[in-house]
Design an enzyme around this catalytic site. Structure first.
Site: not given
Length: 287
Positions: A97, A172, A240
């Site tokens: 990611t 995502k 994050k």
């Protein structure tokens, strides 16, 4: 048909995903920064690489499953990095990611070697990774995605075509805003109800009995009941991802009022030393 796979990163997700590649009959050479997970995978039949470059030299397809852009930069392009072994006929599938901007930057560097690049983060956490039921969010050239799809389907139940390189990462971080909001909303409901005198168990029973019940809430239910949050998706990774979403939204001028509340909430969880716990521990950031 068996494929030679170089696998970079054996964390919570990567360890399970690489095992599924082995179970499907593929040859796997894995690299991990710390030796313990690599040794466990070797006992399951994998070869172990001394460097990322060695794993990428072995693999027709090299899979990268790392914690973020900094780790990807070091493992792909640092000394003994995988990029040294990439070239025509090879494909790098980055399942980490990362921000959309970094996905495009990494693709440009990889493609300069003559290799192909697929941007393919996953939707799902530890249990779907173990079961091979992840949803894989693929961005890149359609022919390249189609070529690696048999390998991807060893790890997931669906390969979603999201567009060009960078759009897999965009998908995502976008869906993770919803993921973070759902769990934070459940946590807030529990905190509110407890403050008003209801028991957490009764609250969860009601939520899970009606139309608000869903797979995610059922997955987190045991955590909230026990007030223990073993990591399926660590809070530091949610924080994050939400930071990436804030940056992308700012660049696009998108209105994201809920994200403006969520990102500081999960950041607070990490700053209080709970980043290694599952992101459902967000309830601890609510007092």
């Amino acid at each position: 048909m068996a494929t030679k796979i170089g696998f970079l990163g054996l964390g919570i997700m990567g360890a399970a995903m690489s095992r599924n590649c082995l179970r499907a009959g593929h040859e796997v050479m894995a690299w991990n920064r710390s030796p313990g997970p690599a040794q466990a995978l070797a006992e399951a039949g994998a070869r172990i690489a001394a460097t990322p470059a060695e794993a990428a030299a072995f693999g027709e397809t090299t899979i990268c499953m790392l914690t973020g852009p900094e780790a990807c930069q070091a493992v792909l392009f640092g000394p003994d990095g995988a990029a040294k072994s990439l070239g025509p006929g090879k494909t790098l599938v980055n399942m980490s990611t990362i921000s959309p901007a970094y996905a495009r930057e990494a693709a440009t560097k990889v493609q300069a070697t003559g290799a192909d690049y697929v941007d393919a983060p996953v939707s799902g956490s530890k249990k779907p990774a173990e079961e091979g039921t992840l949803v894989i969010l693929a961005g890149g050239d359609e022919a390249t995605i189609a070529a690696v799809e048999p390998v991807l389907l060893c790890m997931g139940k669906q390969v979603a075509r999201c567009g060009e390189v960078g759009m897999g990462s965009t998908m995502k971080i976008t869906v993770n805003v919803l993921l973070g909001a759902m769990v934070a909303s459940l946590a807030e409901t529990l905190r509110l109800g407890e403050t008003l005198g209801l028991s957490r168990e009764a609250l969860l029973d009601v939520v899970l009995a009606g139309s608000m019940s869903n797979t995610l809430f059922r997955l987190k239910d045991p955590m909230f009941r026990s007030d223990a949050y073993p990591p399926q998706f660590p809070a530091k990774h949610m924080a994050k991802d939400l930071r990436f979403a804030v940056e992308a939204a700012a660049g696009a001028g998108a209105a994201v009022p809920t994200l403006g509340v969520l990102e500081p909430l999960y950041r607070k969880l990490v700053e209080t030393g709970l980043g290694e716990e599952d992101f459902a521990a967000v309830i601890k950031a609510m007092g």
